[in-house]
Design a protein around this motif. Structure first.
Motif, mmCIF file in Angstrom:
data_model
loop_
_atom_site.group_PDB
_atom_site.id
_atom_site.type_symbol
_atom_site.label_atom_id
_atom_site.label_comp_id
_atom_site.label_asym_id
_atom_site.label_seq_id
_atom_site.Cartn_x
_atom_site.Cartn_y
_atom_site.Cartn_z
ATOM 1 N N PRO A 145 0.832 -1.198 0.000
ATOM 2 C CA PRO A 145 0.000 0.000 0.000
ATOM 3 C C PRO A 145 0.872 1.256 0.000
ATOM 4 O O PRO A 145 1.890 1.305 0.697
ATOM 5 C CB PRO A 145 -0.792 -0.117 1.303
ATOM 6 C CG PRO A 145 -0.741 -1.555 1.675
ATOM 7 C CD PRO A 145 0.581 -2.050 1.173
ATOM 8 N N MET A 146 0.466 2.241 -0.740
ATOM 9 C CA MET A 146 1.247 3.473 -0.836
ATOM 10 C C MET A 146 1.473 4.095 0.536
ATOM 11 O O MET A 146 2.560 4.569 0.859
ATOM 12 C CB MET A 146 0.506 4.448 -1.753
ATOM 13 C CG MET A 146 1.322 5.595 -2.271
ATOM 14 S SD MET A 146 0.332 6.615 -3.388
ATOM 15 C CE MET A 146 -0.018 5.440 -4.703
ATOM 16 N N GLU A 147 0.430 4.077 1.380
ATOM 17 C CA GLU A 147 0.536 4.724 2.683
ATOM 18 C C GLU A 147 1.397 3.944 3.668
ATOM 19 O O GLU A 147 1.744 4.452 4.741
ATOM 20 C CB GLU A 147 -0.855 4.965 3.292
ATOM 21 C CG GLU A 147 -1.666 3.715 3.536
ATOM 22 C CD GLU A 147 -2.555 3.333 2.363
ATOM 23 O OE1 GLU A 147 -3.607 2.708 2.607
ATOM 24 O OE2 GLU A 147 -2.194 3.652 1.208
ATOM 25 N N SER A 148 1.769 2.707 3.329
ATOM 26 C CA SER A 148 2.658 1.916 4.180
ATOM 27 C C SER A 148 4.128 2.140 3.854
ATOM 28 O O SER A 148 5.001 1.599 4.533
ATOM 29 C CB SER A 148 2.336 0.417 4.044
ATOM 30 O OG SER A 148 1.039 0.135 4.531
ATOM 31 N N CYS A 149 4.399 2.910 2.804
ATOM 32 C CA CYS A 149 5.779 3.139 2.370
ATOM 33 C C CYS A 149 6.184 4.585 2.643
ATOM 34 O O CYS A 149 5.522 5.522 2.178
ATOM 35 C CB CYS A 149 5.926 2.822 0.888
ATOM 36 S SG CYS A 149 5.673 1.078 0.498
ATOM 37 N N THR A 150 7.263 4.753 3.378
ATOM 38 C CA THR A 150 7.757 6.083 3.726
ATOM 39 C C THR A 150 9.115 6.300 3.093
ATOM 40 O O THR A 150 10.027 5.480 3.265
ATOM 41 C CB THR A 150 7.871 6.241 5.252
ATOM 42 O OG1 THR A 150 6.592 6.028 5.848
ATOM 43 C CG2 THR A 150 8.378 7.631 5.620
#
Length: 381
Positions: A145-150
């Motif tokens: 998920p995009m929001e899981s990648c920083t």
């Protein structure tokens, strides 16, 4: 042609992954189609995937975790973005990222599962874990998920000290996830600089990370555990801000040792299932000042007795916490970039092994044998 399409064209058609057909079945190597970066997702090239110290117990069925099969197991990982979905506004191909295994439902943040590890406890979490996020990071590529990648500050973290960098290796960065978990619990109880906190047990991988993080946050620590050798290392690491108590197994003796400090501000517990019969839970609560705070992040699966009257009359706050949250990541990374939390050998973090996927059995054994504070084992597919 879009950036996503042109980036995806450069990718191979398939990739190598560890695969499990059903729970407790022997892992095998398998080639799978490289996933597409659809809306809300990114595809990463996995550079270093964290191997939990109890990974062997998860996948051989010893720990009765639910997860969907068949699937690719995994955990949090450091990776290079190779493709992004069409709705990406910040991440782009080429970015170095930390991919967090904690995945939450977009329409229900309480639907939580751990990618490659645990399918969650709610119906929503299990539905989520069975869908497009089923395959995890013990692989050459992974869709997350995009929001899981920083995005990580690569020049600061990996750059040479002569150029203002910290001189870390990619594998060192896998410890971010180990340390970020207790950071979530410590932040949840608002641990403040100058306070004193009990961390018990402190001699395991996550407990030791909690000691390191509490020190980085400005607190002093009472580290408790059974391993005197590890306690001595934690005391040395603390440079005058860590006191140690060896757990005696006798509740009264432990209470007396703790109460000699005259009242403690907070208590953090990330006990493994094996600690279910330990008496330390009660002893640590009794050592707290009025309005003390407790963060519980452990895996004890049976009920723990606690001094109810003390909790009530001293207005003790008990807070449960499962993993860190998205808003914990940025302040945690600030501690790392500012060298308040030091990674690598200088900070007591040692990479005990880097393994290819084919050597997964040896990797799991190495991780299990190196479960002390700062120990780190990774896949580098």
């Amino acid at each position: 042609m879009s950036e996503v399409q042109s980036t995806s064209q450069a990718l191979p058609k398939d990739y190598l992954a560890l695969f499990q057909e059903e729970p407790a079945a022997r892992l095998t190597l398998r080639r799978l189609p490289v996933p597409e970066a659809v809306a809300g997702s990114v595809v990463i090239r996995v550079l270093a995937a964290l191997i939990l110290t109890y990974a062997r117990e998860i996948y051989n069925g010893e720990r009765k975790y639910y997860y969907p099969t068949p699937y690719v197991p995994g955990a949090s990982a450091v990776g290079r973005v190779v493709a992004v979905g069409p709705d990406a506004t910040k991440l782009s191909a080429g970015d170095l990222v930390i991919a967090d295994a904690t995945i939450r439902g977009r329409d229900d943040p309480e639907a939580i599962f751990l990618s490659g590890i645990h399918g969650g406890y709610s119906e929503g979490a299990r539905k989520l874990s069975q869908g497009m996020w089923r395959n995890s990071t013990f692989a050459e590529y992974a869709r997350m998920p995009m929001e899981s990648c920083t995005r990580l500050n690569e020049s600061r973290l990996l750059g040479s000290p002569q150029d203002g960098g910290l001189g870390l290796e990619v594998a060192d960065l896998a410890f971010i996830q180990t340390a970020m978990i207790p950071f979530g619990g410590l932040r949840d109880i608002n641990l403040r600089a100058g306070e004193r906190i009990i961390i018990c047990p402190a001699t395991g991988n996550f407990g030791g990370a909690a000691v390191m993080v509490a020190l980085a946050m400005g607190a002093s620590v009472i580290a408790m555990g059974r391993n005197t050798e590890v306690l001595a290392k934690l005391k040395e690491l603390g440079k005058g801000r860590v006191d140690t108590i060896q757990l005696s197994g006798n509740a009264e003796d432990d209470e007396k040792a703790l109460q000699s400090y005259g009242g403690v501000d907070a208590y953090f517990d990330i006990s493994p299932p094996q600690a279910a019969s330990s008496s330390h839970f009660r002893s640590c609560i009794l050592a707290l000042k009025p309005r003390g705070r407790v963060s519980l992040m452990g895996g004890m699966m049976r009920e723990q007795g606690f001094p109810c009257s003390v909790v009530v009359h001293n207005q003790i706050t008990l807070r449960g916490k499962w993993m860190a949250e998205a808003n914990d990541i940025t302040p945690f990374l600030q501690l790392v970039e500012a060298q308040m939390l030091t990674l690598g050998e200088k900070g007591g973090v040692t990479v005990r092994g880097k393994f290819g996927l084919k050597d997964w059995q040896e990797a799991f054994d190495r991780a299990a044998a190196n479960a002390q504070p700062g120990d780190l084992t990774v896949f580098t597919p």
